[in-house]
Design a protein around this motif. Sequence first.
Motif, PDB file in Angstrom:
ATOM      1  N   GLN A   1     -38.462  78.387  73.290  1.00 29.41           N
ATOM      2  CA  GLN A   1     -38.401  79.844  73.146  1.00 29.41           C
ATOM      3  C   GLN A   1     -39.442  80.504  74.059  1.00 29.41           C
ATOM      4  O   GLN A   1     -39.173  81.528  74.681  1.00 29.41           O
ATOM      5  CB  GLN A   1     -38.621  80.256  71.688  1.00 29.41           C
ATOM      6  CG  GLN A   1     -37.420  79.994  70.817  1.00 29.41           C
ATOM      7  CD  GLN A   1     -37.682  80.254  69.337  1.00 29.41           C
ATOM      8  OE1 GLN A   1     -38.818  80.228  68.863  1.00 29.41           O
ATOM      9  NE2 GLN A   1     -36.613  80.488  68.589  1.00 29.41           N
TER      10      GLN A   1
ATOM     11  N   TYR B   1     -32.063  78.524  83.381  1.00 30.39           N
ATOM     12  CA  TYR B   1     -32.205  79.676  82.488  1.00 30.39           C
ATOM     13  C   TYR B   1     -30.834  80.224  82.096  1.00 30.39           C
ATOM     14  O   TYR B   1     -30.594  80.533  80.924  1.00 30.39           O
ATOM     15  CB  TYR B   1     -33.058  80.750  83.164  1.00 30.39           C
ATOM     16  CG  TYR B   1     -33.215  82.009  82.345  1.00 30.39           C
ATOM     17  CD1 TYR B   1     -33.991  82.020  81.196  1.00 30.39           C
ATOM     18  CD2 TYR B   1     -32.586  83.192  82.734  1.00 30.39           C
ATOM     19  CE1 TYR B   1     -34.138  83.173  80.442  1.00 30.39           C
ATOM     20  CE2 TYR B   1     -32.729  84.344  81.986  1.00 30.39           C
ATOM     21  CZ  TYR B   1     -33.497  84.336  80.842  1.00 30.39           C
ATOM     22  OH  TYR B   1     -33.633  85.482  80.097  1.00 30.39           O
ATOM     23  N   GLU B   2     -29.924  80.324  83.063  1.00 26.20           N
ATOM     24  CA  GLU B   2     -28.578  80.818  82.771  1.00 26.20           C
ATOM     25  C   GLU B   2     -27.858  79.905  81.774  1.00 26.20           C
ATOM     26  O   GLU B   2     -27.143  80.388  80.906  1.00 26.20           O
ATOM     27  CB  GLU B   2     -27.759  80.966  84.055  1.00 26.20           C
ATOM     28  CG  GLU B   2     -28.210  82.126  84.932  1.00 26.20           C
ATOM     29  CD  GLU B   2     -28.180  83.466  84.209  1.00 26.20           C
ATOM     30  OE1 GLU B   2     -27.176  83.774  83.519  1.00 26.20           O
ATOM     31  OE2 GLU B   2     -29.167  84.217  84.309  1.00 26.20           O
TER      32      GLU B   2
ATOM     33  N   LEU C   1     -38.161  80.274  77.673  1.00 22.01           N
ATOM     34  CA  LEU C   1     -37.086  81.251  77.882  1.00 22.01           C
ATOM     35  C   LEU C   1     -37.624  82.682  77.937  1.00 22.01           C
ATOM     36  O   LEU C   1     -37.091  83.525  78.655  1.00 22.01           O
ATOM     37  CB  LEU C   1     -36.033  81.121  76.770  1.00 22.01           C
ATOM     38  CG  LEU C   1     -35.169  79.866  76.856  1.00 22.01           C
ATOM     39  CD1 LEU C   1     -34.388  79.659  75.561  1.00 22.01           C
ATOM     40  CD2 LEU C   1     -34.225  79.937  78.050  1.00 22.01           C
ATOM     41  N   GLN C   2     -38.706  82.922  77.228  1.00 29.69           N
ATOM     42  CA  GLN C   2     -39.301  84.262  77.213  1.00 29.69           C
ATOM     43  C   GLN C   2     -40.006  84.577  78.539  1.00 29.69           C
ATOM     44  O   GLN C   2     -39.948  85.710  79.020  1.00 29.69           O
ATOM     45  CB  GLN C   2     -40.293  84.350  76.057  1.00 29.69           C
ATOM     46  CG  GLN C   2     -40.948  85.699  75.910  1.00 29.69           C
ATOM     47  CD  GLN C   2     -41.945  85.691  74.760  1.00 29.69           C
ATOM     48  OE1 GLN C   2     -42.730  84.757  74.603  1.00 29.69           O
ATOM     49  NE2 GLN C   2     -41.922  86.751  73.967  1.00 29.69           N
TER      50      GLN C   2
ATOM     51  N   CYS D   1     -29.306  78.082  79.465  1.00 30.42           N
ATOM     52  CA  CYS D   1     -30.023  77.977  78.192  1.00 30.42           C
ATOM     53  C   CYS D   1     -30.250  79.293  77.467  1.00 30.42           C
ATOM     54  O   CYS D   1     -30.508  79.279  76.254  1.00 30.42           O
ATOM     55  CB  CYS D   1     -31.384  77.314  78.426  1.00 30.42           C
ATOM     56  SG  CYS D   1     -31.275  75.641  79.069  1.00 30.42           S
ATOM     57  N   LYS D   2     -30.187  80.404  78.156  1.00 30.36           N
ATOM     58  CA  LYS D   2     -30.629  81.665  77.546  1.00 30.36           C
ATOM     59  C   LYS D   2     -29.822  82.095  76.326  1.00 30.36           C
ATOM     60  O   LYS D   2     -30.327  82.826  75.485  1.00 30.36           O
ATOM     61  CB  LYS D   2     -30.692  82.783  78.579  1.00 30.36           C
ATOM     62  CG  LYS D   2     -29.366  83.272  79.080  1.00 30.36           C
ATOM     63  CD  LYS D   2     -29.564  84.370  80.109  1.00 30.36           C
ATOM     64  CE  LYS D   2     -28.225  84.903  80.589  1.00 30.36           C
ATOM     65  NZ  LYS D   2     -28.434  85.939  81.612  1.00 30.36           N
ATOM     66  N   THR D   3     -28.592  81.628  76.196  1.00 30.60           N
ATOM     67  CA  THR D   3     -27.786  82.027  75.043  1.00 30.60           C
ATOM     68  C   THR D   3     -27.743  80.961  73.943  1.00 30.60           C
ATOM     69  O   THR D   3     -27.098  81.160  72.920  1.00 30.60           O
ATOM     70  CB  THR D   3     -26.341  82.354  75.476  1.00 30.60           C
ATOM     71  OG1 THR D   3     -25.778  81.214  76.116  1.00 30.60           O
ATOM     72  CG2 THR D   3     -26.315  83.560  76.399  1.00 30.60           C
TER      73      THR D   3
END
Length: 154
Positions: A127, A29-30, A130-131, A32-34
């Motif tokens: 998406q 997540y870290e 990530l949500q 990919c989140k940006t």
Amino acid sequence: MTLSREEYEHLHYILQLLNKSSERPAISYEHCKTMDITYWDKLSEEQLMHLEALASRFARTSDIFLKKLLKFLAKIELFDVQRLRELLHIAEKKGWIRSTDIWIKIREIRSYTAHDYSLTNFTELYQGILQVIPFLLEDIQKTKQYIHSTINID
């Protein structure tokens, strides 16, 4: 709550699985989140690998949490659960998860990652992951706190 030795050992085993598994989606997540995943064809091979790892780790961790831990907690708390939606409602009422609706969405996304092999909607899929990942990780922590406060497990 008092557990039999067998129940205690099984719960301890599930928690070990979950602890190992839940570290990985947080790392992915870290990474990919940006990312801007709006334009799928413009992502690098490395970005695609991070997203694929995220999807796999998300699916595995959500399965362990839902199918192993929550089902086992419902069983030891003597709830007769036949359907997933019943389990989720119990989990929400007990404070193990934030929301049944969020977990229905998590299951839908998880099913899509496991069973839809088409090349469409990758942007929507990632998406969605990530949500919901923050809710998954938060609910894991909430449930572990519940277990430690009510069952005295290490």
